[in-house]
Every structure is written in structure tokens, then in C-alpha cells.
Design a protein around this motif. Structure first.
Motif, mmCIF file in Angstrom:
data_model
loop_
_atom_site.group_PDB
_atom_site.id
_atom_site.type_symbol
_atom_site.label_atom_id
_atom_site.label_comp_id
_atom_site.label_asym_id
_atom_site.label_seq_id
_atom_site.Cartn_x
_atom_site.Cartn_y
_atom_site.Cartn_z
ATOM 1 N N PRO A 127 38.779 33.563 26.857
ATOM 2 C CA PRO A 127 37.756 32.875 27.309
ATOM 3 C C PRO A 127 37.823 31.516 28.315
ATOM 4 O O PRO A 127 38.905 31.028 28.500
ATOM 5 C CB PRO A 127 36.950 32.178 25.995
ATOM 6 N N ASN A 128 36.829 31.008 29.053
ATOM 7 C CA ASN A 128 37.031 29.909 29.985
ATOM 8 C C ASN A 128 37.627 28.885 29.210
ATOM 9 O O ASN A 128 37.384 28.336 28.263
ATOM 10 C CB ASN A 128 35.767 29.708 30.653
ATOM 11 N N GLY A 129 38.581 27.995 30.041
ATOM 12 C CA GLY A 129 39.242 27.143 28.991
ATOM 13 C C GLY A 129 40.364 27.388 28.170
ATOM 14 O O GLY A 129 40.617 26.617 27.351
ATOM 15 N N ALA A 130 40.716 28.924 28.201
ATOM 16 C CA ALA A 130 41.829 28.918 27.015
ATOM 17 C C ALA A 130 43.167 28.723 27.554
ATOM 18 O O ALA A 130 43.977 28.788 26.893
ATOM 19 C CB ALA A 130 41.638 30.592 26.984
ATOM 20 N N GLY A 131 43.307 28.333 28.849
ATOM 21 C CA GLY A 131 44.720 27.878 29.124
ATOM 22 C C GLY A 131 45.430 28.970 30.115
ATOM 23 O O GLY A 131 46.648 28.773 30.261
ATOM 24 N N LYS A 132 44.560 30.054 30.439
ATOM 25 C CA LYS A 132 45.359 31.158 31.243
ATOM 26 C C LYS A 132 45.921 30.493 32.513
ATOM 27 O O LYS A 132 46.884 30.857 32.793
ATOM 28 C CB LYS A 132 44.491 32.162 31.597
ATOM 29 N N SER A 133 45.188 29.754 33.339
ATOM 30 C CA SER A 133 45.851 29.302 34.488
ATOM 31 C C SER A 133 46.634 28.315 34.579
ATOM 32 O O SER A 133 47.615 28.102 35.108
ATOM 33 C CB SER A 133 44.538 28.720 35.364
ATOM 34 N N LEU A 192 58.323 40.181 41.118
ATOM 35 C CA LEU A 192 57.392 39.985 40.157
ATOM 36 C C LEU A 192 55.984 39.364 41.112
ATOM 37 O O LEU A 192 56.284 38.515 42.089
ATOM 38 C CB LEU A 192 57.747 38.846 39.359
ATOM 39 N N LEU A 193 54.725 40.058 40.737
ATOM 40 C CA LEU A 193 53.744 39.488 41.384
ATOM 41 C C LEU A 193 52.564 39.090 40.212
ATOM 42 O O LEU A 193 52.488 39.624 39.344
ATOM 43 C CB LEU A 193 52.833 40.848 42.102
ATOM 44 N N VAL A 194 52.141 37.921 40.561
ATOM 45 C CA VAL A 194 51.266 36.996 39.682
ATOM 46 C C VAL A 194 50.010 36.779 40.050
ATOM 47 O O VAL A 194 49.895 36.280 41.531
ATOM 48 C CB VAL A 194 52.072 35.663 39.183
ATOM 49 N N LEU A 195 48.911 37.350 39.534
ATOM 50 C CA LEU A 195 47.541 37.016 40.360
ATOM 51 C C LEU A 195 46.860 36.343 39.408
ATOM 52 O O LEU A 195 46.467 36.547 37.886
ATOM 53 C CB LEU A 195 46.970 38.314 40.508
ATOM 54 N N ASP A 196 46.089 35.238 39.735
ATOM 55 C CA ASP A 196 44.969 34.335 39.159
ATOM 56 C C ASP A 196 43.771 34.687 39.491
ATOM 57 O O ASP A 196 43.136 34.087 40.291
ATOM 58 C CB ASP A 196 45.516 32.971 39.236
ATOM 59 N N GLU A 197 43.258 35.333 38.703
ATOM 60 C CA GLU A 197 41.647 35.859 38.986
ATOM 61 C C GLU A 197 41.464 36.450 40.371
ATOM 62 O O GLU A 197 40.481 35.930 40.978
ATOM 63 C CB GLU A 197 40.803 35.058 38.441
ATOM 64 N N ALA A 198 42.242 37.199 40.705
ATOM 65 C CA ALA A 198 42.257 37.430 42.280
ATOM 66 C C ALA A 198 41.022 38.368 42.554
ATOM 67 O O ALA A 198 40.577 38.302 43.825
ATOM 68 C CB ALA A 198 43.530 38.495 42.589
ATOM 69 N N GLN A 199 40.231 38.956 41.730
ATOM 70 C CA GLN A 199 38.814 39.724 41.697
ATOM 71 C C GLN A 199 37.825 38.566 42.063
ATOM 72 O O GLN A 199 36.672 39.161 42.547
ATOM 73 C CB GLN A 199 38.785 40.654 40.802
ATOM 74 N N ALA A 200 37.828 37.372 41.477
ATOM 75 C CA ALA A 200 36.784 36.478 41.709
ATOM 76 C C ALA A 200 36.179 36.291 42.854
ATOM 77 O O ALA A 200 36.909 36.339 44.042
ATOM 78 C CB ALA A 200 37.521 34.911 41.301
ATOM 79 N N GLY A 201 34.871 36.408 42.780
ATOM 80 C CA GLY A 201 34.180 36.259 44.150
ATOM 81 C C GLY A 201 33.872 37.742 44.947
ATOM 82 O O GLY A 201 33.227 37.729 45.872
ATOM 83 N N LEU A 202 34.558 38.713 44.302
ATOM 84 C CA LEU A 202 34.302 40.070 45.191
ATOM 85 C C LEU A 202 33.070 40.813 44.555
ATOM 86 O O LEU A 202 33.025 40.823 43.446
ATOM 87 C CB LEU A 202 35.676 40.888 44.784
ATOM 88 N N ASP A 203 32.386 41.571 45.577
ATOM 89 C CA ASP A 203 31.583 42.339 44.981
ATOM 90 C C ASP A 203 32.206 43.745 44.581
ATOM 91 O O ASP A 203 33.171 43.929 44.505
ATOM 92 C CB ASP A 203 30.170 42.614 45.978
ATOM 93 N N ALA A 204 31.388 44.541 43.767
ATOM 94 C CA ALA A 204 31.800 45.602 43.093
ATOM 95 C C ALA A 204 32.782 46.676 44.166
ATOM 96 O O ALA A 204 33.784 46.845 43.722
ATOM 97 C CB ALA A 204 30.704 46.462 42.264
ATOM 98 N N PRO A 205 32.345 47.043 45.345
ATOM 99 C CA PRO A 205 33.103 47.788 46.198
ATOM 100 C C PRO A 205 34.314 47.125 46.467
ATOM 101 O O PRO A 205 35.470 47.960 46.675
ATOM 102 C CB PRO A 205 31.960 48.009 47.291
ATOM 103 N N SER A 206 34.197 46.005 47.150
ATOM 104 C CA SER A 206 35.226 45.142 47.420
ATOM 105 C C SER A 206 36.463 45.070 46.245
ATOM 106 O O SER A 206 37.707 44.991 46.092
ATOM 107 C CB SER A 206 35.016 43.619 47.764
#
Length: 256
Positions: free
Chosen positions: A39-45, A167-181
């Protein structure tokens, strides 16, 4: 058995006077794709920032490619060069008049070192190849500030692929993208991961994508609540324990 690319032992991180991450232990096998969910605020980032040495850890140990991450976030340059990071947003794109090609070129340069002039041609070739492989060849002379969200995410992958990394690290890389993107980005990421042999750690809220694409799932809510295959970690019981009984899952609409 091959050595883990990333090994984390009993990691705790304090932010703003409280434990944001507590006693987390896991390892990433070579060429695996692992999702970090919660969940949001769980400490992931916060966890990801600690693994990259961007915030200090309170306790615990981190090893990347067999080398310990210093308590001050230091790693040997040769190891640092093997790590690529795709953030949720690129906060600098509106402030600096960088072209896409210039930005991707920075990904070719050794960390903390000035590239010798004799390597400039190799740099140019590597940038052009990275742009082509990510479908960004027409964007090279565009400013970062002119790009759409989907274009910018592809450019960030070009930055990652401009030189070999492990090693590739992604922090919510899909954020802000519409479904096709998002679909385009995920397919490109999947193809590049297989071609490059990347080990991937990605924060995601798209549980459908995680089920389809990832080998391992880490369920975090300050502590690691569960981990394992998507079938196990994303079971109704596990999700209820992680998110609570009122969880709402957002699903992208996929079209054949």
C-alpha cells in the motif's frame, strides 16, 4: 548456484524519526524479475532508495554483485556502473535544456569519471543504437521537456541500455501512463530484459502486470509480509493481509 545480483539482510531504514523499513531480507537471482508491492506509505520507495545508497540505512547489510554497500552508500565504481535506475518522475526535464541524445549519452559515461576524448565516437554510436532499440531514434534532438509521458519512459530505458548493465531498478515507472503506453512500455522492458540479461527490481501497483510478467513478488508494509511466486504472494489471503479487506484493485483494459 549463481551468486545473487542483490542480497539484502535484515535491512532497516529510518525516515523522519520513525522506522519506515524494518528487518527486510531477500535476494535477487540473476536475470530474474521481482516486483515490490504494497500500500501507499509502506516504505517501498524508501527501501529502493536505501538499496541505491540514496538514503542511509539504520542497520542491516546490502550486497550488490558480491560487493557490500557502504553505510554511506558507497560502492566501487565498477559495481555502480552495473546499476540502472528508472524513477517514477524525472524532475529535471523542465529545468535543463537537454536534448534526448545528450541525456542518453550521460548513461554511457563511467560514474564519477570523465570520458577520454578518444571514446567520444564510441559514445555517439552507443547512443544512436540505444535510441533505435527503444524506438526513440526520431527523438534524439528533441528536448526532454517536450516529450510525452510514454516517450520519456522509453528515453529512460534508452539511458539504461546505452551500456551493458546487470541490475535495473524501477520505482513505479508506469506511473502516469495510459493503458496503451503502459502496454508498450512493459513489452519493451520485457524484450530488453531478455536481450540484456538484466535482473529487475520494480515497484508496481499494477498487480495484473505483476502476475503476468514477474518471477518473484515481495509484499512490503514496513516489514516484508510475504514473498514468493505471484500465485503465492498475490493470493487473496496474502493481499488481504497486505492491503486490508477493503483493497481496490485497478485493472487496465486490454484489447485483442
Amino acid at each position: 548456484m549463481r551468486q545473487p545480483v542483490l542480497q539484502v539482510q535484515d535491512l532497516s531504514v529510518e525516515r523522519s524519526g520513525r522506522l519506515a523499513v524494518e528487518g527486510v531480507t531477500f535476494a535477487l537471482s540473476p536475470e530474474s524479475d521481482t516486483a515490490l508491492v504494497g500500500p501507499n506509505g509502506a516504505g517501498k520507495s524508501t527501501l529502493v532508495a536505501a538499496l541505491l545508497g540514496l538514503v542511509p540505512r539504520r542497520s542491516g547489510a546490502v550486497e550488490i554483485l558480491g560487493q557490500p554497500l557502504g553505510i554511506d552508500g558507497q560502492l566501487p565504481r565498477a559495481v555502480r556502473a552495473q546499476i540502472a535506475y528508472v524513477p517514477q518522475t524525472l524532475a529535471l526535464q523542465g529545468r535543463f535544456p537537454l536534448t534526448v541524445a545528450e541525456f542518453v549519452g550521460f548513461g554511457f559515461d563511467p560514474p564519477g569519471l570523465r570520458l577520454p576524448w578518444k571514446d567520444q565516437r564510441n559514445r555517439h554510436v552507443a547512443v544512436q543504437q540505444a535510441l533505435q532499440r527503444t524506438g526513440c531514434e526520431e527523438l534524439g534532438q528533441r528536448l526532454l521537456s517536450e516529450l510525452s509521458g510514454g516517450q520519456l519512459k522509453r528515453v529512460l530505458l534508452a539511458f539504461c541500455v546505452v551500456r551493458p548493465r546487470q541490475l535495473l531498478v524501477l520505482d513505479e515507472a508506469q506511473a502516469g501512463l495510459d493503458a496503451p503506453s503502459n502496454e508498450q512500455f512493459q513489452q519493451l522492458l520485457f524484450n530488453l530484459r531478455r536481450q540484456e540479461g538484466w535482473t529487475v527490481l520494480q515497484i508496481s501497483h499494477d498487480l495484473d502486470m505483476v502476475r503476468r510478467s514477474c518471477d518473484q513478488v515481495l509484499c512490503l508494509n514496513r516489514r516484508l509480509r510475504c514473498s514468493g511466486s505471484p500465485d503465492h504472494a498475490l493470493s487473496p489471503q496474502s493481499l488481504n493481509e497486505l492491503y486490508g479487506p477493503h483493497m481496490i484493485t485497478y485493472r487496465h483494459q486490454h484489447h485483442d
